[in-house]
Design a protein around this motif. Structure first.
Motif, PDB file in Angstrom:
ATOM      1  N   CYS A   1       1.956 -15.165  -8.923  1.00  0.00           N
ATOM      2  CA  CYS A   1       0.953 -14.693  -7.969  1.00  0.00           C
ATOM      3  C   CYS A   1      -0.405 -15.375  -8.072  1.00  0.00           C
ATOM      4  CB  CYS A   1       0.738 -13.184  -8.145  1.00  0.00           C
ATOM      5  SG  CYS A   1       2.250 -12.214  -8.240  1.00  0.00           S
TER       6      CYS A   1
ATOM      7  N   CYS B   1      -2.241 -18.132  -5.667  1.00  0.00           N
ATOM      8  CA  CYS B   1      -2.975 -17.703  -4.467  1.00  0.00           C
ATOM      9  C   CYS B   1      -4.072 -16.696  -4.818  1.00  0.00           C
ATOM     10  CB  CYS B   1      -2.025 -17.075  -3.449  1.00  0.00           C
ATOM     11  SG  CYS B   1      -0.827 -18.237  -2.762  1.00  0.00           S
ATOM     12  N   HIS B   2      -3.691 -15.634  -5.508  1.00  0.00           N
ATOM     13  CA  HIS B   2      -4.627 -14.541  -5.762  1.00  0.00           C
ATOM     14  C   HIS B   2      -5.538 -14.802  -6.960  1.00  0.00           C
ATOM     15  CE1 HIS B   2      -2.982 -11.983  -2.653  1.00  0.00           C
ATOM     16  NE2 HIS B   2      -1.769 -12.311  -3.062  1.00  0.00           N
ATOM     17  N   GLN B   3      -5.377 -15.940  -7.613  1.00  0.00           N
ATOM     18  CA  GLN B   3      -6.177 -16.375  -8.747  1.00  0.00           C
ATOM     19  C   GLN B   3      -5.808 -15.594 -10.009  1.00  0.00           C
ATOM     20  OE1 GLN B   3      -8.291 -19.261  -8.088  1.00  0.00           O
ATOM     21  NE2 GLN B   3      -6.814 -18.945  -6.444  1.00  0.00           N
TER      22      GLN B   3
ATOM     23  N   GLY C   1      -8.688 -13.071  -5.775  1.00  0.00           N
ATOM     24  CA  GLY C   1      -8.422 -13.740  -4.507  1.00  0.00           C
ATOM     25  C   GLY C   1      -9.406 -14.857  -4.218  1.00  0.00           C
TER      26      GLY C   1
ATOM     27  N   GLN D   1      -9.200 -16.678   2.371  1.00  0.00           N
ATOM     28  CA  GLN D   1      -7.872 -17.282   2.239  1.00  0.00           C
ATOM     29  C   GLN D   1      -6.839 -16.312   1.686  1.00  0.00           C
ATOM     30  OE1 GLN D   1      -8.090 -20.918   0.035  1.00  0.00           O
ATOM     31  NE2 GLN D   1      -9.543 -21.849   1.431  1.00  0.00           N
ATOM     32  N   PHE D   2      -7.137 -15.714   0.525  1.00  0.00           N
ATOM     33  CA  PHE D   2      -6.195 -14.811  -0.133  1.00  0.00           C
ATOM     34  C   PHE D   2      -6.946 -13.564  -0.563  1.00  0.00           C
ATOM     35  CE2 PHE D   2      -4.874 -19.200  -1.092  1.00  0.00           C
ATOM     36  CZ  PHE D   2      -3.699 -19.225  -0.373  1.00  0.00           C
TER      37      PHE D   2
ATOM     38  N   TYR E   1      -8.560 -11.657   6.661  1.00  0.00           N
ATOM     39  CA  TYR E   1      -7.603 -12.648   6.165  1.00  0.00           C
ATOM     40  C   TYR E   1      -6.492 -12.763   7.197  1.00  0.00           C
ATOM     41  CZ  TYR E   1      -9.967 -11.791   1.770  1.00  0.00           C
ATOM     42  OH  TYR E   1     -10.923 -11.652   0.797  1.00  0.00           O
TER      43      TYR E   1
ATOM     44  N   MET F   1       2.056 -14.060   3.226  1.00  0.00           N
ATOM     45  CA  MET F   1       2.451 -13.920   1.832  1.00  0.00           C
ATOM     46  C   MET F   1       3.966 -13.959   1.805  1.00  0.00           C
ATOM     47  SD  MET F   1       1.839 -10.927  -0.936  1.00  0.00           S
ATOM     48  CE  MET F   1       3.207 -10.604  -2.038  1.00  0.00           C
TER      49      MET F   1
END
Length: 152
Positions: free
Chosen positions: A32, A35-37, A42, A46-47, A86, A90
């Motif tokens: 994950c 994308c979500h860092q 996030g 972007q996410f 956003y 996903m």
């Protein structure tokens, strides 16, 4: 003998351990965080951030079902999270085993500072698999949930 040799050569364990499936932080990082860092904060525009939100969303049975639906079926369409918009996609993670999805969701539900939550079980994920949804349908489910219980 060949298995032992291959394991020794590649540094692989001979037997998979159940602890690996329960390692929510490592599973989140592997599946994950791109994308979500890594901190689940996030990327604006972007996410969406997950930290501080998933536990709140999962506070109701409808919210828990929605979070499970997102993990299993993905999400496609426009959403608003913490006042930011956003629009994206996903991917579904239904190929992961139930215990791994539960571990990831419990990890994220405990963020930003707390320990992993205990909101989701492998049985919950298995039950969520019985409802086959498209990513667009999950977005519609989100809108209905947001009208019922405003989402963070």
């Amino acid at each position: 003998m060949k298995k032992m040799l291959a394991a020794a050569l590649y540094g692989l364990p001979l037997f998979a351990t159940p602890a690996l499936a329960a390692d929510g932080p490592a599973l989140f990082q592997a599946n994950c965080s791109v994308c979500h860092q890594g901190n689940a904060q996030g990327l604006p525009g972007q996410f969406p951030p997950l930290a501080g939100r998933i536990g709140k969303i999962a506070a109701t049975p409808e919210g828990r079902n929605y979070v499970i639906a997102v993990a299993l079926n993905g999400l496609m369409g426009s959403i608003t999270a913490q006042g930011n918009s956003y629009a994206g996609f996903m991917p579904p993670f239904k190929t992961l085993p139930d215990d791994q999805i539960a571990a990831i969701l419990n990890h994220v539900a405990g963020l930003p500072a707390g320990p992993d939550a205990t909101l989701f079980t492998a049985a919950d994920i298995a039950a969520g698999r019985t409802e086959s949804l498209t990513p667009t349908t999950v977005a519609e489910k989100r809108k209905a949930l947001d009208a019922q219980h405003p989402l963070p």
